[in-house]
Design a protein around this motif. Structure first.
Motif, PDB file in Angstrom:
ATOM      1  N   UNK A 197       1.110  -1.423   0.137  1.00 46.97           N
ATOM      2  CA  UNK A 197      -0.095  -0.337  -0.031  1.00 46.97           C
ATOM      3  C   UNK A 197       1.004   0.408   0.243  1.00 46.97           C
ATOM      4  N   UNK A 198       1.784   1.679   1.074  1.00 45.69           N
ATOM      5  CA  UNK A 198       2.533   2.366   0.878  1.00 45.69           C
ATOM      6  C   UNK A 198       3.824   2.904  -0.414  1.00 45.69           C
ATOM      7  N   UNK A 199       4.953   1.770  -0.203  1.00 44.91           N
ATOM      8  CA  UNK A 199       5.563   1.833  -1.509  1.00 44.91           C
ATOM      9  C   UNK A 199       5.483   0.816  -2.963  1.00 44.91           C
ATOM     10  N   UNK A 200       4.149   0.829  -3.165  1.00 44.03           N
ATOM     11  CA  UNK A 200       3.504  -0.218  -4.422  1.00 44.03           C
ATOM     12  C   UNK A 200       2.760   0.650  -5.375  1.00 44.03           C
ATOM     13  N   UNK A 201       1.521   0.428  -3.746  1.00 47.10           N
ATOM     14  CA  UNK A 201       0.577   1.231  -4.955  1.00 47.10           C
ATOM     15  C   UNK A 201       0.577   2.883  -5.455  1.00 47.10           C
ATOM     16  N   UNK A 202       0.879   3.816  -4.181  1.00 49.47           N
ATOM     17  CA  UNK A 202       0.838   4.939  -4.766  1.00 49.47           C
ATOM     18  C   UNK A 202       1.572   5.218  -6.205  1.00 49.47           C
ATOM     19  N   UNK A 245      -7.522  -4.011   4.554  1.00 51.17           N
ATOM     20  CA  UNK A 245      -8.741  -3.158   4.469  1.00 51.17           C
ATOM     21  C   UNK A 245      -9.073  -1.534   4.139  1.00 51.17           C
ATOM     22  N   UNK A 246      -8.229  -1.394   5.218  1.00 48.63           N
ATOM     23  CA  UNK A 246      -7.681   0.170   5.447  1.00 48.63           C
ATOM     24  C   UNK A 246      -6.752   1.083   4.085  1.00 48.63           C
ATOM     25  N   UNK A 247      -5.928   0.667   3.964  1.00 45.69           N
ATOM     26  CA  UNK A 247      -5.663   0.757   2.407  1.00 45.69           C
ATOM     27  C   UNK A 247      -6.045   0.979   1.609  1.00 45.69           C
ATOM     28  N   UNK A 248      -7.180  -0.256   1.124  1.00 45.96           N
ATOM     29  CA  UNK A 248      -8.154  -0.190   0.720  1.00 45.96           C
ATOM     30  C   UNK A 248      -9.226   1.195  -0.249  1.00 45.96           C
ATOM     31  N   UNK A 249      -9.359   1.377   1.470  1.00 39.70           N
ATOM     32  CA  UNK A 249     -10.517   1.982   1.512  1.00 39.70           C
ATOM     33  C   UNK A 249      -9.764   3.795   1.710  1.00 39.70           C
ATOM     34  N   UNK A 250      -8.290   4.165   2.164  1.00 37.98           N
ATOM     35  CA  UNK A 250      -7.666   4.928   1.583  1.00 37.98           C
ATOM     36  C   UNK A 250      -6.668   5.177   0.200  1.00 37.98           C
ATOM     37  N   UNK A 251      -6.640   4.342  -0.184  1.00 37.49           N
ATOM     38  CA  UNK A 251      -6.507   4.279  -1.813  1.00 37.49           C
ATOM     39  C   UNK A 251      -7.704   5.027  -2.521  1.00 37.49           C
ATOM     40  N   UNK A 252      -8.744   4.140  -2.541  1.00 32.31           N
ATOM     41  CA  UNK A 252     -10.005   4.281  -3.635  1.00 32.31           C
ATOM     42  C   UNK A 252     -10.354   6.238  -2.700  1.00 32.31           C
ATOM     43  N   UNK A 423      -1.880   6.237   8.722  1.00 39.50           N
ATOM     44  CA  UNK A 423      -1.824   5.211   9.022  1.00 39.50           C
ATOM     45  C   UNK A 423      -1.392   4.816  10.609  1.00 39.50           C
ATOM     46  N   UNK A 424      -0.110   5.277  10.285  1.00 36.83           N
ATOM     47  CA  UNK A 424       0.578   6.115  11.743  1.00 36.83           C
ATOM     48  C   UNK A 424       0.033   6.611  12.876  1.00 36.83           C
ATOM     49  N   UNK A 425      -0.924   7.005  12.353  1.00 38.83           N
ATOM     50  CA  UNK A 425      -2.160   7.852  13.383  1.00 38.83           C
ATOM     51  C   UNK A 425      -2.969   6.775  13.885  1.00 38.83           C
ATOM     52  N   UNK A 426      -3.177   5.468  13.375  1.00 39.39           N
ATOM     53  CA  UNK A 426      -3.722   4.550  13.755  1.00 39.39           C
ATOM     54  C   UNK A 426      -3.414   2.855  14.153  1.00 39.39           C
ATOM     55  N   UNK A 427      -2.129   2.877  13.621  1.00 37.73           N
ATOM     56  CA  UNK A 427      -1.153   1.530  13.050  1.00 37.73           C
ATOM     57  C   UNK A 427      -0.119   1.657  13.171  1.00 37.73           C
ATOM     58  N   UNK A 428       0.805   0.536  13.600  1.00 29.91           N
ATOM     59  CA  UNK A 428       2.471   1.281  12.898  1.00 29.91           C
ATOM     60  C   UNK A 428       2.214   0.794  11.570  1.00 29.91           C
ATOM     61  N   UNK A 429       3.415   1.694  11.045  1.00 28.55           N
ATOM     62  CA  UNK A 429       3.297   2.063   9.199  1.00 28.55           C
ATOM     63  C   UNK A 429       4.696   1.476   8.950  1.00 28.55           C
ATOM     64  N   UNK A 430       5.777   1.022  10.070  1.00 29.23           N
ATOM     65  CA  UNK A 430       6.824   0.426   9.247  1.00 29.23           C
ATOM     66  C   UNK A 430       7.228   1.523   7.787  1.00 29.23           C
ATOM     67  N   UNK A 431       7.435   2.364   8.568  1.00 27.64           N
ATOM     68  CA  UNK A 431       8.237   3.932   8.051  1.00 27.64           C
ATOM     69  C   UNK A 431      10.031   3.477   7.666  1.00 27.64           C
TER      70      UNK A 431
END
Length: 460
Positions: A197-202, A245-252, A423-431
């Protein structure tokens, strides 16, 4: 020269649990070796990759203050399983900084001009294709019932899969063959969702956000990206994780926000149709019903995440300006944990006996480093966003190849930053994972190159 970076970065196996996680992966050896070899062969390049004096001063103050905080906390708390300890904490902290510096340096060394940036972007897309075909697709087929793939999946996992410490199920085989959930090579399904969701999708999403006519003779790029977008959404769904599911919603949502008014109309119609279809599927398809219940509507096992977030907020409120120091947050999390969050197996068997993990990165950063340095980071990021927005305005209506590339990449940068913050405000984001760091410094290099390209052209 740049095409090998991302394939190395997506191999996250941690070879020791003593070091900071990203520092214990194969990428640190390969990238460090490349930097040293390049510096030996081209000594003059060192002067071009050193950070600015202002940046070095900020890092110097940051490291010094963290060392003071760690020393004070070590004296105050003594030995405790909930803290890293002075030596381990400071070594891990320095390793985290070195990981960031290595990613910064390797990208500055290899991405010197527009052509280098294009090659890196192509390698990112092909890395995702290879990752899906070689890693994720066999996992999907295994979950669907092709058990003969288990030997191959377990072998790949043994070589490259990252594991958490003290998780017995890894001894029985790979994550997917024991948990029946997709994880790629990550330690669990949610980290696969973060990777994709963060490295490839955008970047792939912003390619299809461009009108088809923009690609002229290269329309295959658009259609391939459209297919890859559908693949990404399917993988995020099949990962069976709330983060997916969060990533799907945010990307959409982000795609809809950035779409033109004409696109917004048909996207809204499509979203309404998809929502109705999902409602029907939820009521009539058992697998969809169970997926949404288990990972969205009736998700269990959230006590540690919610309790840990409350603990982090308490730790930050008690040390608001400079934080508690790297590796010492566990003690203060436990001090501020609500009693209701301790009555679960994971806390009793794992978190009670080791340093309580940061399960919310935004408050984790605030608790560890304090408001002062988080705001310093936000200030530096805001400056880069401002530069990126200025370049984007200059190329927004141009259709030449360079402008299209800059437009897609800078939009992708905005999407990535938004995703990381939300995402960082909700869960670990592995930044601080290698793929995320490489992408962030890739965007930074593109912004710099685009500034030189666009504004040099204007001055002529």
């Amino acid at each position: 020269m740049v095409s090998w970076l991302m394939p190395i970065a997506v191999l996250p196996k941690t070879y020791t649990f003593f070091f900071f996680d990203s520092f214990a992966q194969i990428a640190v050896l390969v990238f460090s070796g490349f930097i040293l070899l390049r510096a030996y062969m081209q000594p003059k390049i060192l002067s071009t990759v050193l950070p600015e004096t202002r940046t070095l001063k900020i890092w110097g103050v940051f490291i010094t203050l963290q060392l003071i905080l760690m020393t004070y906390q070590s004296y105050k708390l003594g030995d405790s399983p909930q803290i890293y300890g002075l030596l381990h904490g400071f070594i891990s902290f320095i390793q985290m900084i070195l990981v960031i510096w290595i990613a910064y340096t390797v990208q500055k060394m290899v991405i010197q001009k527009y052509e280098d940036a294009v090659k890196f972007l192509k390698s990112v897309i092909w890395t995702f294709v290879g990752y899906f075909v070689l890693i994720i697709l066999p996992q999907i087929l295994f979950i669907l019932g092709i058990n003969g793939l288990s030997t191959f999946i377990n072998l790949v996992a043994k070589l490259f899969e990252r594991h958490w410490l003290d998780r017995d199920f890894y001894n029985l085989g790979s994550y997917v063959t024991t948990q029946f959930r997709l994880n790629g090579l990550e330690p669990e399904a949610s980290f696969l969702a973060l990777l994709i969701g963060i490295s490839f999708a955008p970047i792939i999403l912003m390619i299809i956000q461009e009108p088809l006519k923009t690609f002229k003779r290269k329309k295959y790029i658009y259609w391939m990206s459209l297919v890859l977008t559908l693949v990404i959404m399917c993988v995020l769904l099949l990962a069976k994780t709330t983060t997916g599911l969060l990533m799907i919603g945010l990307l959409a949502l982000i795609y809809w926000i950035m779409a033109s008014n004409k696109q917004k109309i048909w996207l809204t119609i499509l979203a309404v149709f998809a929502l109705l279809l999902l409602v029907v599927a939820y009521q009539n398809v058992t697998s969809i019903h169970n997926l949404l219940n288990n990972w969205l509507f009736n998700k269990s096992g959230t006590d540690n995440r919610l309790g840990g977030t409350i603990g982090l907020i308490g730790a930050w409120f008690n040390h608001p300006l400079f934080g508690v120091g790297y590796g010492y947050e566990g003690h203060y999390i436990v001090q501020n944990l609500p009693d209701w969050s301790k009555n679960n197996v994971e806390y009793m068997q794992v978190y009670k006996n080791q340093s309580y993990p940061i399960l919310n990165d935004l408050f984790g950063w605030l608790a560890r480093f304090g408001l002062v340095f988080v705001l310093c980071g936000a200030w530096l990021l805001a400056g880069l966003l401002k530069r990126a927005a200025h370049v984007l305005r200059q190329v927004s209506n141009k259709q030449d190849e360079h402008s299209v590339f800059y437009r897609i990449t800078i939009k992708s940068f905005f999407v990535t930053v938004a995703l990381i913050i939300i995402v960082a405000a909700i869960t670990p984001v592995n930044a601080t994972s290698w793929p995320t760091l490489l992408m962030l410094f890739f965007y930074w290099r593109v912004i710099h190159i685009a500034e030189n390209d666009v504004f040099t052209e204007e001055s002529e």
